[in-house]
Design an enzyme around this catalytic site. Structure first.
Site, mmCIF file in Angstrom:
data_model
loop_
_atom_site.group_PDB
_atom_site.id
_atom_site.type_symbol
_atom_site.label_atom_id
_atom_site.label_comp_id
_atom_site.label_asym_id
_atom_site.label_seq_id
_atom_site.Cartn_x
_atom_site.Cartn_y
_atom_site.Cartn_z
ATOM 1 N N LYS A 119 -9.041 2.880 -2.756
ATOM 2 C CA LYS A 119 -9.420 2.185 -1.524
ATOM 3 C C LYS A 119 -10.840 2.551 -1.105
ATOM 4 C CE LYS A 119 -7.343 1.405 3.091
ATOM 5 N NZ LYS A 119 -6.175 1.815 3.913
ATOM 6 N N TYR A 164 -9.559 4.651 13.166
ATOM 7 C CA TYR A 164 -9.467 4.208 14.555
ATOM 8 C C TYR A 164 -7.998 3.941 14.850
ATOM 9 C CZ TYR A 164 -9.247 -0.239 12.035
ATOM 10 O OH TYR A 164 -8.913 -1.235 11.157
ATOM 11 N N LYS A 195 -0.882 -9.907 16.298
ATOM 12 C CA LYS A 195 -1.662 -9.555 15.107
ATOM 13 C C LYS A 195 -1.535 -10.626 14.033
ATOM 14 C CE LYS A 195 -2.855 -5.453 12.415
ATOM 15 N NZ LYS A 195 -2.499 -4.035 12.136
ATOM 16 N N ASP A 221 16.049 -1.625 32.587
ATOM 17 C CA ASP A 221 15.540 -0.872 31.439
ATOM 18 C C ASP A 221 16.665 -0.390 30.529
ATOM 19 O OD1 ASP A 221 12.899 -1.182 32.294
ATOM 20 O OD2 ASP A 221 12.979 0.622 33.522
ATOM 21 N N GLU A 229 0.835 -1.204 0.000
ATOM 22 C CA GLU A 229 0.000 0.000 0.000
ATOM 23 C C GLU A 229 0.875 1.261 0.000
ATOM 24 O OE1 GLU A 229 -3.605 1.787 2.849
ATOM 25 O OE2 GLU A 229 -2.372 0.108 3.533
ATOM 26 N N SER A 265 22.514 2.704 33.654
ATOM 27 C CA SER A 265 22.412 2.775 35.113
ATOM 28 C C SER A 265 22.777 1.474 35.785
ATOM 29 C CB SER A 265 20.974 3.132 35.494
ATOM 30 O OG SER A 265 20.101 2.060 35.189
ATOM 31 N N LYS A 305 3.019 14.809 31.113
ATOM 32 C CA LYS A 305 4.339 14.231 30.886
ATOM 33 C C LYS A 305 4.344 13.376 29.622
ATOM 34 C CE LYS A 305 6.141 13.901 35.628
ATOM 35 N NZ LYS A 305 6.729 12.982 36.624
ATOM 36 N N SER A 347 -0.041 -2.598 6.992
ATOM 37 C CA SER A 347 -0.698 -3.041 8.228
ATOM 38 C C SER A 347 0.324 -3.066 9.355
ATOM 39 C CB SER A 347 -1.299 -4.438 8.013
ATOM 40 O OG SER A 347 -1.886 -4.933 9.202
ATOM 41 N N CYS A 368 -5.696 -2.984 1.770
ATOM 42 C CA CYS A 368 -5.630 -3.079 3.233
ATOM 43 C C CYS A 368 -6.992 -3.150 3.924
ATOM 44 C CB CYS A 368 -4.810 -1.915 3.785
ATOM 45 S SG CYS A 368 -4.156 -2.245 5.458
#
Length: 586
Positions: A127, A133, A196, A339, A44, A335, A555, A190, A163
């Site tokens: 299309k 959404y 998915k 993470d 696409e 650190s 934030k 997609s 799509c």
């Protein structure tokens, strides 16, 4: 029964690089032709990249897309590839942008597909279903098409779709059945989210049953800002049998011979109507004959485990963000915690150790084990490791300002951010921030401190998933006989910001095993207070967590972009007002 050799070109375009994307089509069409393909498909909006967002409103951009399409058709013919029909996505328009004063009803920008053959555009399709959404805003940008284009290729009637046409029942696929087609082509942009790939195959099977036809589904691959595309292209027969499936997260040419029913009637150029859609039929002149020899079998790649899938998505998203934006390297603070170790390992996998700088930024509260863990990770991964103590800089601030408590804690985080941004300015690195989705949800970060950076690879990764991924990555290294990149101590020790003596995350937050299920229900599932309590969560903890989430929107609005892997990522998916007095009350 006719047989068509299809080539699904699962490639990685770049938004706005129209010339580069056209060259991609030329190179991969050559590969398809060399494989004896009789029809090649590209994703696409292949020529423009996807999503193009407000570039749609620039008439110069639309004009460049249309001109590139004509040029591509001519170039393919000049390359000796004109006999091979090629379906490619592009941006078209049959009227002014919908936001302009001269907009016309039913006309405007179109998300389009074009079939190129013998140096010309022989068929186009607009299309029909426009998603509006999640990350999609296509009603903002495009006007829907109401015509199904059916092209006769090699004695088979083939419908063109794009799509979202596949993701909704009715419309083009229902009309395809009425048109009597044997094959539906569906070109996609997609985006990936976890699991998915488990949804796609059943969905394609439902549309095959609806159309009464085989479906060739081709999806792009690669990163685009927060989005990452996983490919997962496939062909499914009319009875729902999976014929072939491509791997995820890599460019791939999927070539497969598909036996299809012959077209039943002569091509009639007159108008047909079905379910409020016109049917336009186009006959393509002769195509390359079937290649002699063995049949082309694309094979079926089985989906990988969730952790492997997410890791690949995060690596690809980071790699393409860095490379497509032409950053030479990245820098992050190490650190010794889980993470930053996770982000460092991702960065090394994405870019190689020579393009990753890790900086230890110890203060007076940094433990010896944290410093040692950061150094150990650097040894395991081979990244460029540096040490820059921050306490003298913090002391300089405190000598000139009267600060205490949280203000001093945040000052340390902000000094670290200043050091990383200075290295970025001096040496050209992209700063990676390392806050996970759980911290982002509850605002457990210092604005302009540990949140500083241009990209966050783990922005959409819950803390509990961070641990799962780290353990998986180390186990995968062991399975392959490689060095595990993440020190076991970084995985096993209690998380801490180390901004005050003996500080632990659990001083402020519930344990992550308790916190994450509440956040997943509230953020991803849109459950309210009562729904969360009905799910078994402690009311007092729910009230505390929801209050933290609701007051941290300011934030999140300022946080760096990061790869989307969930159904509802902060930023593109979840959009809430900052000034907002609604609260989930008990």
């Amino acid at each position: 029964m006719p047989t068509l050799r299809l080539a699904l070109c699962q490639v990685n375009p770049t938004v706005g690089d129209i010339a580069g994307n056209a060259d991609l089509v030329r190179r991969w069409t050559r590969k398809a032709a060399d494989a004896g393909a009789q029809l090649a498909l590209f994703p696409e909006l292949m020529l423009t990249g996807y999503p193009v967002e407000d570039l749609v409103f620039r008439r110069s951009f639309v004009a460049a897309s249309k001109a590139a399409l004509q040029g591509l058709a001519a170039d393919l013919a000049a390359d000796g590839l004109g006999e091979l029909p090629v379906l490619v996505g592009y941006l078209d328009a049959d009227g002014p942008p919908q936001v302009s004063a001269d907009a016309e009803p039913g006309r405007g920008a179109r998300n389009s597909a074009a079939l190129l053959h013998r140096g010309a555009v022989v068929a186009t399709y607009f299309k029909h279903h426009l998603p509006n959404y999640g990350v999609f805003d296509e009603d903002r940008y495009f006007v829907p098409g109401n015509t199904l284009t059916v092209v006769r290729i090699g004695g088979v009637d083939v419908a063109l779709t794009i799509c979202e046409d596949l993701w909704q029942a009715g419309g083009p696929f229902a009309v395809a059945r009425q048109a009597g087609v044997g094959l539906v082509l569906n070109i996609n942009g997609s985006p990936y989210e976890l699991n998915k790939d488990d949804i796609r195959l059943p969905l394609v099977r439902r549309r095959a049953a609806e159309a009464g036809a085989a479906i060739a589904y081709v999806n792009m691959v690669g990163g685009q800002d927060e989005l990452v595309y996983d490919g997962d292209s496939m062909i499914v027969s009319a009875d729902g049998t999976l014929l072939t499936r491509a791997p995820q997260f890599v460019e791939h040419l999927l070539v497969h011979d598909v036996e299809l029913p012959p077209a039943r009637e002569p091509v009639d150029q007159g108008d047909e109507l079905a379910d409020d859609m016109r049917i336009v039929r186009v006959a393509v002149s002769d195509i390359p004959p079937p290649a002699t020899g063995e049949a082309a079998v694309g094979g079926v790649i089985e989906p990988v485990a969730d952790e492997a899938e997410v890791w690949q998505a995060l690596v690809l998203g980071l790699r393409d963000y860095v490379n497509k934006n032409r950053f030479p390297s990245v820098v992050l603070g190490l650190s010794g915690g889980i993470d930053s170790a996770m982000v460092a390992a991702l960065a090394v996998d994405a870019l190689g150790p020579d393009r990753v700088v890790g900086v230890s930024l110890p203060s007076q509260h940094s433990s010896e084990h944290s410093r040692a863990d950061a150094e150990e990770l650097a040894k395991r991964t081979g990244l460029d490791y540096r040490i820059q103590p921050i306490q003298p800089m913090v002391d300089a601030y405190l000598a000139n300002m009267s600060l205490s408590g949280v203000a001093v804690e945040n000052l340390q985080a902000r000094v670290r951010g200043v050091v990383l941004m200075a290295l970025s300015n001096q040496e050209g690195h992209l700063v990676l921030t390392t806050g996970n989705k759980s911290e982002l949800a509850v605002g457990y970060s210092t604005l302009y401190g540990d949140s500083v950076g241009g990209y966050n690879p783990v922005k959409d990764v819950w803390k509990t998933l961070i641990w799962r991924l780290a353990k998986w990555r180390n186990a995968d290294a062991a399975r392959r006989g490689d060095t595990a990149p993440i020190p076991e101590n970084s995985i096993g020790k209690p998380p801490s910001a180390e901004l005050s003596p003996g500080q632990l995350d659990s001083d402020t937050l519930p344990d992550y095993d308790v916190l994450d299920p509440i956040l997943i229900g509230y953020v991803d599932g849109d459950l309210g207070r009562e729904g969360l309590i009905e799910s078994g969560h402690d009311p007092a903890i729910v009230d505390k967590v929801l209050r933290m989430v609701d007051t941290a929107e300011y934030k999140r609005r300022q946080s760096a972009p990061g790869t989307k892997i969930s159904m509802k990522a902060f930023g593109r998916d979840r959009r809430l007002p900052i000034t907002n007095r609604w609260r989930e009350h008990g």
